[in-house]
Scaffold this active site. Structure first.
Site, PDB file in Angstrom:
ATOM      1  N   CYS A   1       6.900  41.455  84.128  1.00 27.84           N
ATOM      2  CA  CYS A   1       7.888  40.681  84.889  1.00 27.84           C
ATOM      3  C   CYS A   1       8.398  39.459  84.126  1.00 27.84           C
ATOM      4  O   CYS A   1       9.591  39.150  84.153  1.00 27.84           O
ATOM      5  CB  CYS A   1       7.329  40.280  86.251  1.00 27.84           C
TER       6      CYS A   1
ATOM      7  N   HIS B   1      10.637  42.609  89.488  1.00 24.72           N
ATOM      8  CA  HIS B   1       9.682  43.666  89.814  1.00 24.72           C
ATOM      9  C   HIS B   1      10.357  44.926  90.356  1.00 24.72           C
ATOM     10  O   HIS B   1       9.673  45.908  90.655  1.00 24.72           O
ATOM     11  CB  HIS B   1       8.657  43.150  90.836  1.00 24.72           C
TER      12      HIS B   1
ATOM     13  N   ASP C   1      14.490  39.123  91.395  1.00 30.14           N
ATOM     14  CA  ASP C   1      13.129  39.643  91.284  1.00 30.14           C
ATOM     15  C   ASP C   1      13.051  40.705  90.186  1.00 30.14           C
ATOM     16  O   ASP C   1      13.633  41.784  90.313  1.00 30.14           O
ATOM     17  CB  ASP C   1      12.711  40.244  92.629  1.00 30.14           C
TER      18      ASP C   1
END
Length: 589
Positions: free
Chosen positions: A421, A547, A545
């Site tokens: 990440c 992820h 994000d």
């Protein structure tokens, strides 16, 4: 061009200073005075590092649309740059509907170039104080009004080839550009999908307005009509009485001369406005083609004169900040990094662009033609936050300033789910520096990021190729090692403290504008903006994000929270967080 202070792009041809009385008031023109003042400030910002220019006489060129009585660009220049050759270069770089319409008289000094219809009366005090009222008092034929950006962009790629004799390259380049201009009537532009043709028309067809449905409400940087350029072997001669028309002539010499073959693919772009006739479009297409050829000629001749030999160029179209029309340039492709930087500085001065940030890097060019888009688009989603709908602000919003690409898990054929990440957040930040013109270096891979950390002895050699995490400190190390960038840090002991630092984040987005990496709770995210109510203290964070593991589906990304406004509770109160605020350089052009 190795020196950003070079006097002209082609030749001196300097005009003598003259004093000109105000023009008669017989027509009303429109001008954006604030844009004019900003151009003056941009040019003057370059002189701060050059004491010899501080008191140098300044004049300029006024470009606009005569038919609409609109001033589009007031471009200021120091006296030594007020040349006919520079006027030609500037005009060849502007949209095909824009031409020289006026000159400037500043503090009683003016340099008059042919083609101007009027002279703007200005004073240094007025320009420095940005006094609109004083400007309107001295120039009663003008209304101060922001000119709207409008029109669709017609775009086509046209190839042309020049043969240049050794020792006579400058002469041959100029002759080739003249021949291309004379032959521009032969080009026909075809859009087969919509059945559109732009070509020389017979009188009865010249007033057709067949692009109105495409140009109404359009803006040139995103509404594009793509054409294929075709060259006619003969002109329509149905009304001619001569038996012989244009006859090609071939002259063969046997002098053992060395020739350089120069092949250029020019991107011809011209606007289509609502109400344009087919004749308007045909004339504009010819003008756009001629300007591309002339721009290529000027850059090539300049390179030869500077001792760089014959240089290849590439077409680039830009929408500089504050502009309401497009800028078209042929940029050299084989010059050294330093030569190209000096040339960009030169262009920034000529076009009154900012001295503190890049505008004319190739990575900042618009991809109008499908071929340009194919070469630049890696199918990454750009600026997903702009697709968020139905968000109700709680206070004042500040966000990232400039485009970026969304990098996330599982891209590039790399399975980094669970450990990559921070690498992906780093790549998003790096993409911002590419797309905003601060670097031409491609986004580093995971392995290249790891290697940089080994090179600075932050990690051992076995780190390369591993699945080990990195954090905010490592991100700053790599940015410094590979791009020589500095970073600011915000360290907090809990998620609650992240909220307390919202004013610092807002100031960062206002001044620096880069994405912010935040690491904590064994996770990394990218902050793109903040929404803060100074009265109630309510705060939300625009979070990207890394992820996400799905496909490049903007609807899923924005509707499922992968790019979304998050409440303060998104940050865990039980974990510390570190934020990396990359600082763009202040002297990059």
């Amino acid at each position: 061009m190795t020196n950003s202070q070079t006097v002209s792009l082609i030749g001196p041809t300097q005009m003598a200073p003259q004093s000109t009385p105000p023009p008669p008031v017989n027509e009303l023109w429109f001008i954006d005075a604030q844009a004019m003042f900003q151009n003056y400030a941009n040019l003057r910002s370059f002189s701060k590092s050059n004491a010899n220019e501080i008191n140098t006489t300044i004049g300029g060129f006024v470009f606009g649309r005569k038919a609409r009585k609109q001033v589009i660009h007031v471009l200021f220049a120091y006296a030594e740059d007020l040349t006919e050759s520079n006027r030609q270069f500037l005009e060849s770089s502007l949209s095909a509907d824009i031409e020289l319409v006026g000159n400037l008289n500043i503090d009683g000094q003016s340099q008059i170039l042919p083609g101007g219809q009027f002279t703007l009366q200005l004073t240094s005090r007025m320009l420095e104080n940005r006094s609109i009222s004083e400007f309107l008092d001295m120039n009663v034929m003008f209304n101060n009004e922001h000119v709207l950006m409008e029109g669709a962009s017609c775009v086509s790629r046209v190839g042309y080839e020049w043969s240049l004799r050794a020792g006579r390259e400058q002469e041959d380049v100029k002759s080739a550009a003249e021949r291309l201009s004379m032959a521009s009537f032969r080009f026909t532009y075809l859009n087969a999908e919509h059945g559109l043709v732009i070509r020389e028309q017979k009188p009865e067809a010249a007033q057709q307005k067949y692009l109105d449905k495409f140009s109404k409400g359009a803006v040139p940087y995103k509404d594009v009509i793509e054409f294929t350029a075709m060259q006619s072997l003969t002109r329509d001669t149905s009304n001619d009485t001569e038996d012989q028309k244009l006859v090609p002539t071939v002259k063969v010499t046997k002098d053992n001369k060395h020739f350089t073959r120069l092949v250029t693919i020019g991107e011809v772009v011209f606007p289509a406005f609502f109400g344009d006739s087919s004749l308007d479009l045909y004339k504009r297409s010819r003008e756009a083609f001629n300007r591309r050829a002339n721009n290529t000629m000027m850059v090539t001749v300049n390179g030869i004169r500077a001792g760089r030999g014959v240089t290849t160029t590439t077409s680039a179209t830009y929408l500089p900040p504050g502009w309401v029309s497009l800028l078209h340039l042929q940029l050299p492709t084989k010059w050294t990094d330093n030569e190209q930087r000096n040339y960009r500085i030169r262009l920034h001065k000529l076009f009154n662009l900012p001295s503190s940030k890049p505008v004319l890097r190739l990575s900042q060019a618009l991809a109008l033609h499908s071929e340009s888009a194919r070469l630049t688009n890696k199918k990454l989603i750009r600026e997903p936050h702009l697709s968020i709908t139905n968000y109700q602000p709680v206070g004042e919003i500040t966000t990232v300033n400039g485009p970026y690409n969304y990098h996330h898990y599982m891209q590039d054929g790399i399975d980094d789910s669970g450990w990559g990440c921070a690498y992906r957040s780093f790549q998003t930040i790096w993409s911002w520096f590419i797309l905003n013109g601060y670097t031409d270096k491609p986004v580093p891979s995971h392995r290249e990021i790891q290697q940089a950390l080994v090179d600075i002895q932050d990690k051992q050699a076995k780190f390369v190729g591993s699945r080990q995490w990195i954090g905010s400190t490592e991100i700053s190390f790599v940015l410094n090692e590979l791009l020589k960038l500095e970073c600011r840090f915000i360290a907090t002991n809990s998620g609650a403290e992240v909220v307390e630092r919202v004013r610092e984040l807002a100031r960062h987005f206002e001044t620096s504008g880069t994405p912010v990496m935040i690491g904590g709770n064994m996770l990394a995210h990218t902050i793109l903006g903040v929404d803060f109510n100074d009265t109630t203290g309510e705060t939300k964070f625009l979070v990207l994000d890394p992820h996400y593991t799905g496909s490049e589906d903007i609807k899923t990304i924005t509707s499922k929270g992968w790019c979304a406004w998050k409440p303060a509770s998104f940050w865990s109160k039980d974990h510390f967080y570190n934020m990396v605020l990359p600082q763009p350089p202040s002297d990059a052009i």
